[in-house]
Every structure is written in structure tokens, then in C-alpha cells.
Design a protein around this motif. Structure first.
Motif, PDB file in Angstrom:
ATOM      1  N   UNK A 257      30.729  43.972  46.026  1.00 36.23           N
ATOM      2  CA  UNK A 257      31.628  43.367  45.116  1.00 36.23           C
ATOM      3  C   UNK A 257      31.071  43.167  44.056  1.00 36.23           C
TER       4      UNK A 257
ATOM      5  N   UNK B 291      32.394  35.368  38.604  1.00 33.32           N
ATOM      6  CA  UNK B 291      33.658  35.533  39.004  1.00 33.32           C
ATOM      7  C   UNK B 291      33.829  36.850  39.320  1.00 33.32           C
ATOM      8  N   UNK B 292      34.870  37.050  40.647  1.00 35.50           N
ATOM      9  CA  UNK B 292      34.713  38.298  41.261  1.00 35.50           C
ATOM     10  C   UNK B 292      35.799  39.176  40.553  1.00 35.50           C
TER      11      UNK B 292
ATOM     12  N   UNK C 161      36.358  42.279  41.882  1.00 35.67           N
ATOM     13  CA  UNK C 161      36.778  43.189  42.743  1.00 35.67           C
ATOM     14  C   UNK C 161      35.839  43.745  43.966  1.00 35.67           C
ATOM     15  N   UNK C 162      36.382  44.025  44.796  1.00 35.56           N
ATOM     16  CA  UNK C 162      35.572  44.654  46.094  1.00 35.56           C
ATOM     17  C   UNK C 162      35.596  46.195  45.841  1.00 35.56           C
TER      18      UNK C 162
ATOM     19  N   UNK D 273      35.779  41.129  53.884  1.00 34.75           N
ATOM     20  CA  UNK D 273      37.016  40.702  53.130  1.00 34.75           C
ATOM     21  C   UNK D 273      36.709  40.204  52.007  1.00 34.75           C
ATOM     22  N   UNK D 274      35.343  40.341  51.423  1.00 30.87           N
ATOM     23  CA  UNK D 274      35.122  39.957  49.989  1.00 30.87           C
ATOM     24  C   UNK D 274      34.720  38.324  50.207  1.00 30.87           C
ATOM     25  N   UNK D 275      34.130  37.926  48.788  1.00 24.92           N
ATOM     26  CA  UNK D 275      33.851  36.426  49.015  1.00 24.92           C
ATOM     27  C   UNK D 275      34.083  35.769  47.780  1.00 24.92           C
ATOM     28  N   UNK D 276      34.454  34.526  47.713  1.00 25.69           N
ATOM     29  CA  UNK D 276      34.878  33.942  46.720  1.00 25.69           C
ATOM     30  C   UNK D 276      33.737  33.674  45.752  1.00 25.69           C
ATOM     31  N   UNK D 277      32.598  33.597  46.086  1.00 27.12           N
ATOM     32  CA  UNK D 277      31.239  33.456  45.520  1.00 27.12           C
ATOM     33  C   UNK D 277      30.289  34.393  46.381  1.00 27.12           C
TER      34      UNK D 277
END
Lengths: 200, 254
Positions: free
Chosen positions: B197, B207-208, B210-211, B238-242
Motif C-alpha cells: 500500500x 494518507x492512502x 492506493x493498494x 483489504x488494505x488499511x485506513x492507517x
């Protein structure tokens, strides 16, 4: 090659013509065909663009652009792939989103405080739900789980990518992708007078 | 289904993207990825068709009467497009468009000008017999070419993410429109339950962006002009918010 209207432009297309006939009329440069298409679908194109852009002037520009493009390139519409209404709605949505992203990128370059200008997610949801006059759609949205409804409203009417929705709602991107898909699946069932496949 | 070598970003199942695709909430490469899958798999195409009906219903739900004068502006536009006369479109737009004001007329002028250009381009193509084909922009080779082209343009920013041991080197090219090409070829493949990510880092906040999937080679992400610091982490699929792990590579854009 000249794009001028031919003598067939005087052919009169009216309310009894099918959408398909009207698009054929565009190929012969019949202005009355475009006028009838605008009469039938202009409100949907403008309304969706206004909802996404939240700006009447920009929505007018998008609507004008879409109908000019249809006039110039009617062959882009493929009746085998869906209705004209659906085609125009998708054009309206995608063009409006391009404007949203372009405006935001411009504002970011000019003023990096754009994040603070964004309306709060719940406010967008409330505003959108209040503006929907179709009881059928409002009822179906009301029956969705709040998380699915909020994700759909932010993505579709707010013009946000699923990544932006995830960021706004502080959820993993995979979760938002899943909410969008299952939410639409549930809406599909609800709009066909059924019940959601599972409780939310 | 799609040829994996042609999928530049992410290893997650394309079906996860169908809702976002129907709502125009995916990026260009994800859109092409879904469309390729729909071409190859009737089940995917059928689900998209079903979900698009819902999107149509959502669109119709916000229809309103268009403003008075909008049709006249459209008529004016087609008159001038058919005449191929942009200057006339500008003049008329300034004086005759119903409800027009200066800025709106200027916007109308550019719309008409764009439409004229479109007609000229199509006409020219027809005259000289050009075939209009869409390049395979989701291919890694094409993306690499686009990144190389961007590097030669003014305003493009570049950066390299590396780890403290300098054992990896991830090149990033961001064009002026915010298309970020992330060349992740040297990264080792992760287990299927994990993803790389990408993050923007500013004042301690991540701040993401993208994966990138578990085995990325080249990815496209949106990176706006305010982003100057990048970080890469390993996250659950699933990816992470942080970030849930320390950055394995960091770098600056300049």
C-alpha cells in the motif's frame, strides 16, 4: 468532410419517434431529432450533473457538451448495449466527475486547503436523500443498511472514487468496494419489489 | 478472465470492483481491467448489466427541469459547429446566449471550440484513411512508455522510494495531471493475504494513495500536487485506513 446539416434536417421528429429513430435522425443531421432527445432526456442529464457538481453553471456546460457530442458523434451510442437514456446518464455522470476532479486538482494547485472545504459526509447524504423526489428510489435507499447507503451516495452523487470514500469514512478500501457492490445488489432486489438478500 | 501480466495494479478479484465500476468510482486502469474481464466472462458482464440498471434508477431519481435557455445554447452550439466557425460561436455566445454572462459564455466558447476540433479530427481521419484504434493502455509496456513520456514534460515530478539498506529502488513519476506511475518491479511477491500500500506522508499523517496488490510490477495511482513524501507498507489484503506496519520504503517527490 462537411458536417453541415443535409436537406433531411427538415425531417420532423416528434414524440412518437423511438429513441433509436431519433439517433438515426442525428446521423442525417436532423435538428428536430436532437430537440426531441433533449426534451426527453435533458432534465435527467442536467439533474444528475447538477447533483454531482453542485453548481448549476457547470452542469449547464456539461449538459451542453453532452448534447453537442451526441450531435457530432451519434455513432458512439450503441443501441445493442443499452438505452439512450442510460447512455446519456452515464455520459453526464462521468463528465461531471471529470469536472469535479479537475476543479479539485486546480484548487489544490491554487490553494492546498481544499480538504477543509469538503462538506461533511453525513451532510451530503442528507442533502441527497432530501432532493430525491422518486418515492421508489428513496424507499429503496432507506431500506439499505446505513453503511452501504452512505458509501453509494458519496460515490455516485458525491462523485468520489471508492478510495476517497474510504478515506472520508475511515474504512479500508476493500470494505468500501464490498459495500458498494453489495449495496447495489440489494438495491437491485429492492427496486424489483423484493427484499434484500440479507439483513444489514 | 484477464491475463495477469496485463493487470498492472492489485491482485484482488476483479469482481470486488464491480460496484465501484458501475458508480464511476474506479480509476482508469481499474475501469479497463473490469471491462477486459467483462469481455472475457459473461457472468461479470451480466452482473455489470444488472448493476447498471440500478445506477440508471439512481440517475433518474435526481432529474429536474433544465434551465430555460439551455436548449437555445445547445442550438447555438450546433449551428456554429456545423458552420465550422468558432469565432462566430464566440461572438454569438457573448451576445445571444440566453441568460449568458461573461464567464459562462467563455465556457460555451471552449465547448464549441472543442466540438469543432472533434469534427475536424474525425473528418481528417476519414479523409486520409486513418484507423482509430485504442492503444492497450493497461499494458505495462504502455504505462512505462507513458511514464517515460511524462518525464520529458515540464512540471512532471519524480522520486525514488528506498529502504534504509538501499536494497530496493521504487521509481515514481507524477505528471502534471496527477497520474502517478509507480514502478514496483523489484518488489518481492507477498503472500496472498497481503498487499503493498502506497501512502502520502505529511506532518506525521499518512494518507492512502492506493493498494498496489501483492505482486505489482507497475501501478497507476492519483497523486496530487500537495504530496511530496511517499511511503510504502505491507498491509492486509483489504488494505488499511492507517499503516499497520512501519514503512518498508520511503522517498521524496521533486
Amino acid at each position: 468532410m462537411s458536417a453541415r446539416r443535409s436537406s433531411t434536417q427538415s425531417q420532423n421528429f416528434g414524440s412518437i419517434s423511438s429513441d433509436r429513430d431519433l439517433v438515426d435522425g442525428l446521423r442525417t443531421r436532423a435538428e428536430s431529432a436532437l430537440a426531441e432527445i433533449y426534451k426527453r432526456h435533458g432534465g435527467a442529464v442536467f439533474g444528475l450533473s447538477r447533483r454531482v457538481l453542485n453548481d448549476d453553471g457547470l452542469a449547464e456546460d456539461v449538459t451542453q457538451e453532452i448534447f453537442l457530442r451526441l450531435w457530432n458523434e451519434p455513432q458512439r451510442f450503441d443501441a445493442e448495449r443499452g438505452t439512450l437514456r442510460s447512455y446519456l446518464n452515464r455520459q453526464s455522470h462521468s463528465r461531471s466527475i471529470e469536472r469535479v476532479r479537475s476543479e479539485e486538482a486546480h484548487r489544490r494547485r491554487e490553494d492546498r486547503s481544499v480538504e477543509s472545504d469538503k462538506p461533511e459526509s453525513g451532510a451530503i447524504e442528507s442533502e441527497v436523500l432530501a432532493s430525491i423526489e422518486s418515492n421508489r428510489i428513496r424507499t429503496a435507499l432507506d431500506q439499505l443498511g446505513q453503511k452501504e447507503r452512505r458509501a453509494i451516495v458519496l460515490a455516485y452523487y458525491g462523485g468520489h472514487s471508492y478510495r476517497e470514500v474510504a478515506s472520508r469514512l475511515r474504512l479500508p478500501e476493500g470494505t468500501v468496494k464490498s459495500q458498494l457492490r453489495t449495496g447495489l445488489q440489494h438495491l437491485s432486489v429492492l427496486l424489483n419489489d423484493g427484499q434484500p438478500e440479507e439483513d444489514q | 478472465m484477464t491475463d495477469k501480466s496485463q493487470i498492472p495494479s492489485g491482485s484482488d478479484d476483479v469482481s470486488d470492483l464491480l460496484g465501484a465500476y458501475v458508480l464511476d468510482a474506479v480509476d482508469d486502469f481499474e475501469r479497463r481491467r473490469v471491462e477486459r474481464a467483462a469481455d472475457a466472462d459473461p457472468d461479470v458482464a451480466a452482473e455489470i448489466a444488472r448493476l447498471l440498471l440500478v445506477a440508471d434508477a439512481l440517475a433518474d431519481a435526481v432529474a429536474v427541469d433544465p434551465p430555460t435557455g439551455l436548449w437555445d445554447s445547445i442550438r447555438l452550439g450546433i449551428d456554429n459547429v456545423d458552420r465550422g466557425d468558432v469565432s462566430a460561436a464566440q461572438t454569438k455566445g457573448l451576445s445571444n446566449a440566453p441568460g449568458s454572462v461573461g464567464s459562462r459564455s467563455n465556457r460555451s466558447f471552449f465547448l464549441v471550440a472543442a466540438a469543432v476540433v472533434a469534427v475536424v479530427v474525425i473528418s481528417g481521419s476519414a479523409l486520409i484513411g486513418l484507423s482509430r484504434t485504442t492503444p492497450p493502455t493497461d499494458s505495462i509496456a504502455t504505462m512505462t512508455a507513458m511514464a517515460n513520456d511524462a518525464v520529458t514534460r515540464q512540471g512532471t515530478r519524480t522520486g525514488v522510494l528506498s529502504d534504509p539498506a538501499a536494497s530496493m529502488e521504487i521509481r515514481v513519476v507524477v505528471d502534471v495531471e496527477g497520474h502517478g506511475f509507480v514502478m514496483t518491479d523489484p518488489l518481492p511477491a507477498l503472500p496472498s493475504g497481503e498487499t503493498y500500500q502506497l501512502w502520502s506522508a505529511a506532518n506525521g499523517t499518512m494518507v492512502s494513495l492506493g493498494m498496489l496488490g501483492s505482486d505489482p510490477e507497475m501501478s497507476l495511482v492519483s497523486i496530487d500536487a500537495s504530496v511530496t513524501e511517499l511511503a510504502l507498507t505491507r498491509e492486509p489484503a483489504q488494505g488499511s485506513v492507517a499503516p499497520t506496519s512501519s514503512p518498508m520504503a520511503t522517498g521524496l517527490l521533486a
